[in-house]
Design a protein around this motif. Sequence first.
Motif, PDB file in Angstrom:
ATOM      1  N   PHE A 101       0.652 -21.492  -7.445  1.00  0.00           N
ATOM      2  CA  PHE A 101       1.213 -20.967  -8.684  1.00  0.00           C
ATOM      3  C   PHE A 101       0.107 -20.739  -9.716  1.00  0.00           C
ATOM      4  O   PHE A 101      -0.743 -21.598  -9.932  1.00  0.00           O
ATOM      5  N   GLY A 102       0.136 -19.564 -10.350  1.00  0.00           N
ATOM      6  CA  GLY A 102      -0.832 -19.255 -11.395  1.00  0.00           C
ATOM      7  C   GLY A 102      -2.109 -18.612 -10.903  1.00  0.00           C
ATOM      8  O   GLY A 102      -2.970 -18.251 -11.703  1.00  0.00           O
ATOM      9  N   ALA A 103      -2.241 -18.450  -9.578  1.00  0.00           N
ATOM     10  CA  ALA A 103      -3.504 -17.972  -9.018  1.00  0.00           C
ATOM     11  C   ALA A 103      -3.521 -16.481  -8.724  1.00  0.00           C
ATOM     12  O   ALA A 103      -4.523 -15.966  -8.237  1.00  0.00           O
ATOM     13  N   SER A 104      -2.449 -15.762  -9.010  1.00  0.00           N
ATOM     14  CA  SER A 104      -2.389 -14.344  -8.655  1.00  0.00           C
ATOM     15  C   SER A 104      -3.355 -13.523  -9.511  1.00  0.00           C
ATOM     16  O   SER A 104      -3.807 -13.949 -10.573  1.00  0.00           O
ATOM     17  N   ASP A 105      -3.635 -12.319  -9.035  1.00  0.00           N
ATOM     18  CA  ASP A 105      -4.543 -11.422  -9.762  1.00  0.00           C
ATOM     19  C   ASP A 105      -3.918 -10.940 -11.075  1.00  0.00           C
ATOM     20  O   ASP A 105      -4.634 -10.408 -11.932  1.00  0.00           O
ATOM     21  N   TRP A 106      -2.622 -11.107 -11.231  1.00  0.00           N
ATOM     22  CA  TRP A 106      -1.958 -10.701 -12.477  1.00  0.00           C
ATOM     23  C   TRP A 106      -2.278 -11.657 -13.613  1.00  0.00           C
ATOM     24  O   TRP A 106      -2.083 -11.330 -14.786  1.00  0.00           O
ATOM     25  N   ILE A 107      -2.740 -12.864 -13.285  1.00  0.00           N
ATOM     26  CA  ILE A 107      -2.917 -13.917 -14.286  1.00  0.00           C
ATOM     27  C   ILE A 107      -4.341 -13.940 -14.840  1.00  0.00           C
ATOM     28  O   ILE A 107      -5.321 -14.004 -14.094  1.00  0.00           O
ATOM     29  N   ASP A 108      -4.436 -13.901 -16.167  1.00  0.00           N
ATOM     30  CA  ASP A 108      -5.717 -14.022 -16.865  1.00  0.00           C
ATOM     31  C   ASP A 108      -5.878 -15.398 -17.501  1.00  0.00           C
ATOM     32  O   ASP A 108      -6.974 -15.958 -17.536  1.00  0.00           O
ATOM     33  N   ASN A 109      -4.763 -15.928 -18.054  1.00  0.00           N
ATOM     34  CA  ASN A 109      -4.800 -17.185 -18.817  1.00  0.00           C
ATOM     35  C   ASN A 109      -3.808 -18.184 -18.236  1.00  0.00           C
ATOM     36  O   ASN A 109      -2.771 -17.808 -17.683  1.00  0.00           O
ATOM     37  N   CYS A 110      -4.133 -19.455 -18.398  1.00  0.00           N
ATOM     38  CA  CYS A 110      -3.212 -20.525 -17.996  1.00  0.00           C
ATOM     39  C   CYS A 110      -3.039 -21.499 -19.157  1.00  0.00           C
ATOM     40  O   CYS A 110      -4.029 -22.000 -19.709  1.00  0.00           O
TER      41      CYS A 110
END
Length: 344
Positions: free
Chosen positions: A156-165
């Motif tokens: 979770f959170g590791a996709s290429d769509w994600i910039d920030n966590c």
Amino acid sequence: WHYFMSVGLAFNDSNSRYHLVFIDQALPVISNDVYLAACKLGYPFHSVSCLPSKAEGQSKAKMRSLGFNQLRNILNDIMPVEVITGNDRRVEFQYSMNYMREQLGVSVSGSFLDDGTGSYISFQNSKLIRFLSDKYLDTPLKKLVYGSWYSRPEVFGASDWIDNCYLAHPEVASAPLKKKKLFELKQGYYKSEVASEYFRGLSKILNGVDLTDNLENSVLFVLPHSSIIKEVYGSFDALGLLLSKLAQKYPNVFFKYHPREQGDPLNLSALGQALTSAIPAELYYVTNSFDLIIGDVSTALMAAKWLNPESDVRYFKTASKQAELVTGLFQYLNIVPLNMEEII
């Protein structure tokens, strides 16, 4: 959980306008108490929307099509600079990101909001069949149905769509998330005066009454869903006996069932007071103070120590694979195992 987490994030960022969209809801809007409560409370959200749930006799494809249409209208109206999700595997999030970036040509940030234990540990090895099914069956099928833009990150959170966590514990985030830009969600976001007032209002709407502030010599049992009790604890009686032994040590006993639980399967009404199961446990942590919080290895127990660091938080020490996986994380967070043999 994600609704709760979004409240603190929005209150702490007064320079931005936050819009809340409920997705994948089992209940229609007219009977969705949490969604209706969010609408009634309003701020810190400048709008609250809910995608359609599956109606009787309606196909999933039709429901999804209606949802995508509504999402496009929401995105066109808001034109967000950031899209935040608690699960970047959801097609609604990926559809929104693809629509904004590829179809509208807008440079929008994608962000991941803390998902609890899943943000820090990968459970895929403990659910290998499910993992293989998702990777080799479900994902290719979704690519075929929705488009090549769909992907399934293994964490979770590791996709290429994600910039920030946005994470409660960024220092122990899973390795793939550490490649993103990390922001800490601080306890104070959820226990500030304005947030506390909001959560009290939410609790009053959902419970019908105000909750007590401070409870001396109190214990709260945060219980797992009944579907796994026999597998993990052997029987309902075994867990019931354990809880009964523990309850004898405290004059104020509370128990909180899993949000999807119905009734009182463990017959605990004689031990103490039941807290409304449908409400996330986190809401009770910010409106009450418990001396001891005990539960199964879960996000709810992580949140207990995060939001109530002064409380003694413990988990049932069992032989389950999930308990083994979280041992190191819970040790870091000072969540102590409770050996059932020592009590019984």
